[in-house]
Structures are given as structure tokens and as C-alpha cells.
Design a protein around this motif. Structure first.
Motif, PDB file in Angstrom:
ATOM      1  N   THR A  73      -0.011  -2.429 -10.170  1.00  0.00           N
ATOM      2  CA  THR A  73      -0.457  -1.482  -9.158  1.00  0.00           C
ATOM      3  C   THR A  73      -0.793  -2.237  -7.879  1.00  0.00           C
ATOM      4  N   ILE A  74      -0.199  -1.770  -6.789  1.00  0.00           N
ATOM      5  CA  ILE A  74      -0.406  -2.399  -5.481  1.00  0.00           C
ATOM      6  C   ILE A  74      -0.922  -1.332  -4.514  1.00  0.00           C
ATOM      7  N   THR A  75      -2.042  -1.636  -3.890  1.00  0.00           N
ATOM      8  CA  THR A  75      -2.614  -0.737  -2.898  1.00  0.00           C
ATOM      9  C   THR A  75      -2.128  -1.166  -1.517  1.00  0.00           C
ATOM     10  N   VAL A  76      -1.467  -0.244  -0.838  1.00  0.00           N
ATOM     11  CA  VAL A  76      -0.921  -0.527   0.491  1.00  0.00           C
ATOM     12  C   VAL A  76      -1.747   0.248   1.516  1.00  0.00           C
ATOM     13  N   TYR A  91       2.664   6.421  -5.665  1.00  0.00           N
ATOM     14  CA  TYR A  91       4.111   6.262  -5.802  1.00  0.00           C
ATOM     15  C   TYR A  91       4.401   5.463  -7.073  1.00  0.00           C
ATOM     16  N   THR A  92       5.376   5.921  -7.843  1.00  0.00           N
ATOM     17  CA  THR A  92       5.728   5.258  -9.096  1.00  0.00           C
ATOM     18  C   THR A  92       7.218   4.950  -9.101  1.00  0.00           C
ATOM     19  N   GLN A 108      14.370   5.625  -9.258  1.00  0.00           N
ATOM     20  CA  GLN A 108      13.950   6.496  -8.177  1.00  0.00           C
ATOM     21  C   GLN A 108      12.426   6.492  -8.042  1.00  0.00           C
ATOM     22  N   VAL A 109      11.948   6.520  -6.808  1.00  0.00           N
ATOM     23  CA  VAL A 109      10.514   6.560  -6.545  1.00  0.00           C
ATOM     24  C   VAL A 109      10.046   8.008  -6.658  1.00  0.00           C
ATOM     25  N   PRO A 137       1.174   3.981   3.539  1.00  0.00           N
ATOM     26  CA  PRO A 137      -0.020   3.594   2.772  1.00  0.00           C
ATOM     27  C   PRO A 137      -0.115   4.425   1.497  1.00  0.00           C
ATOM     28  N   GLY A 138      -0.719   3.839   0.480  1.00  0.00           N
ATOM     29  CA  GLY A 138      -0.885   4.545  -0.786  1.00  0.00           C
ATOM     30  C   GLY A 138      -0.991   3.567  -1.932  1.00  0.00           C
ATOM     31  N   GLU A 139      -0.987   4.117  -3.127  1.00  0.00           N
ATOM     32  CA  GLU A 139      -1.034   3.308  -4.336  1.00  0.00           C
ATOM     33  C   GLU A 139       0.366   3.310  -4.955  1.00  0.00           C
TER      34      GLU A 139
END
Length: 144
Positions: free
Chosen positions: A137-140, A80-81, A72-73, A113-115
Motif C-alpha cells: 500500500t502506497i499513499t500518494v 486504487y487497486t 486494470q486499475v 492523490p490517494g491510497e
């Protein structure tokens, strides 16, 4: 002769029943191997798909990669993890025991958008009470 036919029929049914039993499931299971490496881009635009290369060991010639299972996110302040598990299906009781590194593509996309912290399970603590992770980690961001 009639007794022989009855005996042959019983023997055939017994053999068939043995083949259909749950014994073959004993040699079939899904395993979640620990990830050893994750590579790929660290930025994406909203709605864009990016591909991460995920490495993990597969033991023997009886293994087939099934896919990735996603937890689950969770989110907090645009961070967001999500936990991600590689799933491998093992079939058969007579496996070679050879270990190979397999690399599979994990496709990531986000609409917000977010991390994004993608946590790939890479091991467990010494007392097996917690998992350890390789975190990608991906920055959107929104397109300009």
C-alpha cells in the motif's frame, strides 16, 4: 551423380524445415512466478517515481525476466487497486533445474492523490480457484 545431388538437396531442405518447425516453441513459454517479497517506500508525491524491489523464484538457467504485467486499475473513494504479475520467459529444453531468487525493480508513479494497493500475485488457494497476494500500500499525496 545427378541422383546424389537431388538426394542431398532434399536432405538439406528436410533438415532446414525441421529446424524451422514449431518444435522449438515447445520449449519456450512465459511463466508468471509467484512473488515472495516486496519492499520499498510506502509514500510518494503525485508525479514522483518510487522503486519497489520485487522478489520471486526463477528456475534454471533458461529463464529471462521479461517485465511486469499490470491488471486494470479499479478505484473507489480515492483507493486504487491493481494486480501486478512478474513475467519470466523460459527458452530451451535442457535447463539446469536450479532455483534462484531474482529481485527486479518495479517503478510506480501516480498522478492522483490517494491510497494505492498494489497486489503482487504470491500464490493460489488450495483449490486453485483464487490467487493470494502480497499487497503493497502506497499513499500518494500532493506536494505542499
Amino acid at each position: 551423380m545427378k541422383k546424389f545431388k537431388v538426394f542431398a538437396l532434399l536432405l538439406a531442405l528436410t533438415t532446414l524445415t525441421g529446424c524451422l518447425s514449431d518444435d522449438e516453441n515447445y520449449c519456450s513459454q512465459t511463466i508468471y512466478p509467484f512473488v515472495t517479497n516486496v519492499t520499498g517506500p510506502e509514500a510518494a508525491l503525485t508525479g514522483e517515481e518510487i522503486t519497489l524491489n520485487v522478489s520471486f523464484p526463477i528456475v534454471s538457467n533458461c529463464a529471462t525476466f521479461v517485465g511486469f504485467h499490470e491488471g486494470q486499475v479499479t478505484s473507489e473513494d480515492n483507493v486504487y487497486t491493481q494486480s501486478i504479475y512478474a513475467a519470466v520467459q523460459y527458452e530451451g529444453c535442457q535447463c539446469s533445474g536450479l532455483t534462484n531468487t531474482q529481485i527486479e525493480e518495479y517503478v510506480f508513479s501516480a498522478d492522483e492523490p490517494g491510497e494505492y494497493n498494489l497486489k503482487f500475485i504470491s500464490g493460489s488457494s488450495d483449490d486453485n480457484t483464487q490467487y493470494t497476494y502480497i499487497t503493497k500500500t502506497i499513499t500518494v499525496s500532493d506536494p505542499d
